[in-house]
Design an enzyme around this catalytic site. Structure first.
Site, PDB file in Angstrom:
ATOM      1  N   HIS A  10       0.847  -1.195   0.000  1.00  0.00           N
ATOM      2  CA  HIS A  10       0.000   0.000   0.000  1.00  0.00           C
ATOM      3  C   HIS A  10       0.879   1.240   0.000  1.00  0.00           C
ATOM      4  CE1 HIS A  10       0.644   0.777   4.265  1.00  0.00           C
ATOM      5  NE2 HIS A  10       0.243  -0.449   4.570  1.00  0.00           N
ATOM      6  N   LYS A  40      -2.983  -2.132   7.325  1.00  0.00           N
ATOM      7  CA  LYS A  40      -3.935  -3.180   7.025  1.00  0.00           C
ATOM      8  C   LYS A  40      -4.832  -3.467   8.232  1.00  0.00           C
ATOM      9  CE  LYS A  40      -4.336  -7.993   6.167  1.00  0.00           C
ATOM     10  NZ  LYS A  40      -3.834  -9.246   5.740  1.00  0.00           N
ATOM     11  N   CYS A  86       2.875  -9.353  21.006  1.00  0.00           N
ATOM     12  CA  CYS A  86       2.033  -8.891  19.889  1.00  0.00           C
ATOM     13  C   CYS A  86       2.539  -9.568  18.621  1.00  0.00           C
ATOM     14  CB  CYS A  86       2.092  -7.375  19.723  1.00  0.00           C
ATOM     15  SG  CYS A  86       1.318  -6.856  18.161  1.00  0.00           S
ATOM     16  N   HIS A 140      -0.593  -1.651  17.057  1.00  0.00           N
ATOM     17  CA  HIS A 140      -1.691  -2.256  16.298  1.00  0.00           C
ATOM     18  C   HIS A 140      -3.061  -2.115  16.948  1.00  0.00           C
ATOM     19  CE1 HIS A 140       1.860  -4.189  14.550  1.00  0.00           C
ATOM     20  NE2 HIS A 140       1.132  -4.185  13.453  1.00  0.00           N
ATOM     21  N   HIS A 189       4.163   1.480   2.066  1.00  0.00           N
ATOM     22  CA  HIS A 189       5.322   0.747   1.537  1.00  0.00           C
ATOM     23  C   HIS A 189       5.886   1.463   0.315  1.00  0.00           C
ATOM     24  CE1 HIS A 189       2.495  -2.556   3.062  1.00  0.00           C
ATOM     25  NE2 HIS A 189       3.368  -2.334   4.023  1.00  0.00           N
ATOM     26  N   LYS A 245      -2.787   5.920  11.485  1.00  0.00           N
ATOM     27  CA  LYS A 245      -1.769   5.388  10.585  1.00  0.00           C
ATOM     28  C   LYS A 245      -2.450   4.490   9.562  1.00  0.00           C
ATOM     29  CE  LYS A 245       2.138   2.319  10.197  1.00  0.00           C
ATOM     30  NZ  LYS A 245       2.591   1.000  10.555  1.00  0.00           N
ATOM     31  N   CYS A 293       3.595  -7.090  15.792  1.00  0.00           N
ATOM     32  CA  CYS A 293       4.960  -6.544  15.888  1.00  0.00           C
ATOM     33  C   CYS A 293       5.984  -7.664  16.007  1.00  0.00           C
ATOM     34  CB  CYS A 293       5.143  -5.680  17.124  1.00  0.00           C
ATOM     35  SG  CYS A 293       4.052  -4.286  17.267  1.00  0.00           S
ATOM     36  N   CYS A 321      -1.800  -3.677  21.992  1.00  0.00           N
ATOM     37  CA  CYS A 321      -0.505  -3.261  21.467  1.00  0.00           C
ATOM     38  C   CYS A 321      -0.549  -1.776  21.108  1.00  0.00           C
ATOM     39  CB  CYS A 321      -0.190  -4.093  20.222  1.00  0.00           C
ATOM     40  SG  CYS A 321       1.061  -3.331  19.193  1.00  0.00           S
TER      41      CYS A 321
HETATM   42  N1  MSP Z   1       9.037  -6.466   8.146  1.00  0.00           N
HETATM   43  C1  MSP Z   1       9.156  -5.343   8.985  1.00  0.00           C
HETATM   44  C2  MSP Z   1      10.420  -4.561   8.656  1.00  0.00           C
HETATM   45  C3  MSP Z   1      11.681  -5.337   8.778  1.00  0.00           C
HETATM   46  S1  MSP Z   1      13.053  -4.392   8.295  1.00  0.00           S
HETATM   47  C4  MSP Z   1      14.346  -5.256   8.735  1.00  0.00           C
HETATM   48  C5  MSP Z   1       7.947  -4.420   8.791  1.00  0.00           C
HETATM   49  N2  MSP Z   1       7.269  -4.562   7.676  1.00  0.00           N
HETATM   50  S2  MSP Z   1       5.944  -3.734   7.254  1.00  0.00           S
HETATM   51  O1  MSP Z   1       5.551  -4.265   5.987  1.00  0.00           O
HETATM   52  O2  MSP Z   1       4.973  -3.806   8.299  1.00  0.00           O
HETATM   53  O3  MSP Z   1       6.291  -2.231   7.165  1.00  0.00           O
HETATM   54  C6  MSP Z   1       7.496  -1.794   6.696  1.00  0.00           C
HETATM   55  C7  MSP Z   1       7.551  -0.332   6.441  1.00  0.00           C
HETATM   56  O4  MSP Z   1       6.495   0.117   5.574  1.00  0.00           O
HETATM   57  C8  MSP Z   1       7.431   0.646   7.595  1.00  0.00           C
HETATM   58  O5  MSP Z   1       8.498   0.747   8.428  1.00  0.00           O
HETATM   59  C9  MSP Z   1       7.351   1.913   6.772  1.00  0.00           C
HETATM   60  O6  MSP Z   1       8.611   2.146   6.233  1.00  0.00           O
HETATM   61  C10 MSP Z   1       6.357   1.486   5.707  1.00  0.00           C
HETATM   62  N3  MSP Z   1       5.012   1.833   6.119  1.00  0.00           N
HETATM   63  C11 MSP Z   1       3.967   0.974   6.388  1.00  0.00           C
HETATM   64  N4  MSP Z   1       2.860   1.733   6.683  1.00  0.00           N
HETATM   65  C12 MSP Z   1       3.162   3.047   6.618  1.00  0.00           C
HETATM   66  C13 MSP Z   1       2.417   4.250   6.629  1.00  0.00           C
HETATM   67  N5  MSP Z   1       1.135   4.306   6.888  1.00  0.00           N
HETATM   68  N6  MSP Z   1       3.080   5.394   6.310  1.00  0.00           N
HETATM   69  C14 MSP Z   1       4.382   5.399   5.920  1.00  0.00           C
HETATM   70  N7  MSP Z   1       5.097   4.291   5.892  1.00  0.00           N
HETATM   71  C15 MSP Z   1       4.610   3.143   6.473  1.00  0.00           C
HETATM   72  O7  MSP Z   1       7.704  -3.596   9.659  1.00  0.00           O
END
Ligand code: MSP
Length: 650
Positions: free
Chosen positions: A18, A303, A126, A148, A21, A300, A129, A145
């Site tokens: 999304h 999902k 959690c 979340h 990411h 935030k 996390c 959490c």
């Molecule tokens: N798998 C772990 C990261 C391991 S790194 C060694 C993780 N994954 S995640 O898919 O949940 O999210 C990764 C990253 O996506 C977040 O740290 C951030 O960089 C980005 N984002 C996810 N949701 C976000 C927003 N709503 N806004 C901006 N970035 C965010 O955590």
């Protein structure tokens, strides 16, 4: 010039990509492209985090093996990164042998340092996390959490612990001696106070987890997913393998190692990861830069909240570059920002269609008309615009070096504004009429086009598809190869240029807003993933007050007139008879599901006291209610049997 290693977090595969990411990855791409222009040897890594209970459970829910789920989601990431012109050099999956080989090597080094021991572990966990929380961190009675908002589970098991407490002083010294280690400043302060408050040892193995890297020497135990995940930054370079020249070049060398992360995972990167590396006797990253969150409705985007934006329709309509530009221009790097389609279209129209597109097309047209289809024949190397360009380039570079993308882009727009002002003051269009295509007209137009060229070069890391097209359209060369292209004087004289095809056609905001999915929101919740209503609709005391609900006037009405709204694919104009309350005009986004004829005489439920709104220039005096089916399409609500028009609904 040196080596520059830039990474994104590796994304969990229990969710489709999304906007959050996309954001981190686009930022990393902008950095990578800019550093390549600086002449650095760049390595840009992204990838996916595929182990752990979260993934195992998601796969079970879907009735597939975890690796099948991972393969499916990874394919989506690859497609999306291609679509968004992400120029990564490598994509690591934590299920690859090169990674699974490296994780035990890192743990061995931590073991050799005497930092691993066995102990009983009880605590609140959690799964979102994949981490334990203390009672203090879980403030509410349901032990939710903090990230979340879901209740944590009590876990009791014998684990391998890492002596994190041993690294407290070394970490504090690191933050003090190298202020650039955690940025921005607010995150650094947060991290420092977390470490100052005392570090407890960390459990780095999990029992009963089948989907993970087996813990060396601990049958039945898997490596904690965060040790597994963080190791990706070195496993992708060949650490623990036989061919490790990249590891030597990008990790052991003295270049830059930049981890870009969201603020939710700063602690893992700025506390645990350096502690693991210190223990293993390996160099540390140069900087952990944490950006803020993209929010929707003050929460935030994620999902679990169910408020994600998957900007498929924006990408389909505009291609990747306007979205890339918007994300970087709109968010102050490091702070939170709100996403809305309206903000997107406003910025697109004002910055891209108007400031950039119009300036370029006006200049190209004037030059082509005056000089027989070529760029101006005379250049100019001493004028007011050139001096502005020089300071703009300095500001741009400073902004880019400091990861202040907003400032870098603002400086380019300052140059555009100056160029427009310069043209307005000199009125080349009048001069052409009065004196013809003279040398002075040539210099004026050349200066204007040269300013646009410099802006396009500066934009290249942000818009790697459209910036080269703009450069070619004004008679310059395609993608710039180095930052020297920012120097004044690069626009060739007398080079043939075709008429400019609009690169950023203006968008009619009303049409755009009315045609976006989900009534203009652009939010697309995939089938089977309805928004979490508990989070969205309950107030702090647990529900909507009845008085609030009663303020909404719901009435049954009969459709007495229905027709298509001209130039709109989605909208119908309805006239709804509410009996004694009169006939209302309602503009409804149901044209793709209902023909006007099929609606005549039908009873619908109307929100009758909404503030009137204009859609495609027509006033809508209410809203018909519809259920949203599994594909996100509206299905009109009605009553079980006929009732008089105007009847209230409670
Ligand atoms: N798998 C772990 C990261 C391991 S790194 C060694 C993780 N994954 S995640 O898919 O949940 O999210 C990764 C990253 O996506 C977040 O740290 C951030 O960089 C980005 N984002 C996810 N949701 C976000 C927003 N709503 N806004 C901006 N970035 C965010 O955590």
């Amino acid at each position: 010039m040196g080596t520059f290693y830039v990474t994104t977090p590796i994304y969990y595969v229990n969710d489709l990509p999304h906007l959050g990411h996309i954001y981190t990855t686009v930022v990393a791409d902008v950095v990578a492209r800019y550093r390549r222009l600086c002449g650095d040897r760049v390595r840009f890594l992204t990838g996916t985090d595929e182990h752990g209970q979260k993934i195992e459970r998601a796969a079970r829910r879907e009735g597939v093996a975890p690796i099948e789920l991972a393969d499916r989601v990874v394919a989506r990431y690859h497609d999306l990164w291609r679509l968004l012109r992400i120029s990564h050099d490598d994509f690591i999956r934590t299920t690859e042998p090169r990674h699974e080989r490296a994780v035990p090597r890192l743990l061995e080094r931590m073991e050799q340092a005497g930092d691993l021991y066995l102990a009983q572990h009880d605590g609140w966990y959690c799964t979102g996390c994949e981490t334990f929380y203390t009672e203090k961190e879980l403030a509410d009675a349901e032990r939710r959490c903090p990230v979340h908002g879901t209740p944590c589970e009590w876990r009791s098991e014998e684990n391998v612990f890492f002596r994190l407490s041993r690294y407290q002083d070394a970490l504090l010294e690191l933050y003090r001696n190298r202020p650039e280690f955690v940025r921005p400043e607010t995150r650094r302060n947060e991290v420092m106070s977390f470490v100052e408050s005392g570090l407890r040892d960390l459990s780095v193995s999990r029992s009963g987890l089948d989907w993970g890297v087996p813990f060396p020497g601990r049958p039945g135990h898997a490596v904690w997913v965060w040790v597994d995940a963080l190791s990706n930054y070195i496993s992708a370079l060949g650490f623990g393998g036989t061919e490790n020249s990249l590891f030597e070049e990008y990790w052991l060398g003295d270049g830059t190692r930049l981890h870009l992360v969201g603020k939710d995972i700063v602690r893992f990167h700025a506390v645990y990861w350096p502690a693991f590396l210190l223990s293993a006797g390996l160099p540390l990253p140069t900087t952990i830069y944490a950006h803020g969150w993209w929010m929707r409705d003050e929460r935030k985007m994620s999902k679990s909240v169910g408020n994600v934006v998957r900007p498929d329709s924006l990408l389909e309509r505009f291609g990747p570059d306007p979205l890339r530009y918007f994300l970087l221009r709109e968010m102050v790097f490091g702070q939170d920002a709100n996403f809305s389609d309206e903000a997107f279209v406003d910025r697109y129209n004002s910055d891209l269609a108007n400031d950039l597109g119009n300036t370029a097309s006006r200049l190209v047209k004037l030059a082509r008309d005056a000089f027989g289809g070529t760029t101006p024949p005379e250049s100019c190397d001493d004028n007011q615009l050139m001096h502005v360009a020089q300071t703009v380039v300095e500001d741009y570079r400073r902004g880019m070096d400091e990861l202040n993308f907003q400032a870098a882009l603002r400086s380019l727009w300052r140059l555009l504004a100056e160029a427009n002002q310069y043209l307005v003051e000199r009125e080349p269009w009048k001069r052409i009429k009065q004196e013809g295509a003279t040398a002075s007209v040539s210099r004026i137009l050349w200066n204007g086009m040269e300013a646009v060229r410099i802006v396009a070069v500066g934009l290249y890391p942000f818009m790697p598809g459209l910036a080269p097209r703009l450069l070619e359209a004004i008679g310059s060369d395609g993608p710039p190869e180095s930052l020297s292209a920012l120097a004044w004087g690069g626009l060739p004289c007398s080079r043939e240029i075709p008429p400019l095809q609009p690169l950023f056609p203006r968008v009619d905001k009303e049409t755009f807003m009315s045609e976006m999915p989900s009534e203009g929101s652009g939010v697309s919740v995939p089938p089977g993933h309805p928004p979490d209503s508990s989070a969205e609709t309950r107030n702090a005391s647990g529900g909507l007050e009845i008085e609030d609900f009663q303020r909404i006037e719901l009435r049954v009405g009969r459709i007495v007139q229905a027709e298509a709204v001209p130039k709109s694919k989605k909208l119908l104009r309805l006239e709804v008879d509410l009996g004694p309350a009169g006939v209302r005009q309602v503009i409804a986004g149901i044209a793709q599901q209902y023909s006007p004829e099929s609606l005549l005489g039908r009873q619908v439920v109307l929100v009758a006291n909404l503030k009137p709104a204009k859609l495609m220039g027509l006033e809508s005096q209410g809203m018909v209610l519809a259920a949203i089916d599994a594909e996100g399409k509206p299905v009109l609500l009605g009553t079980d049997r006929e009732v008089p028009s105007g009847s209230t609904v409670r």
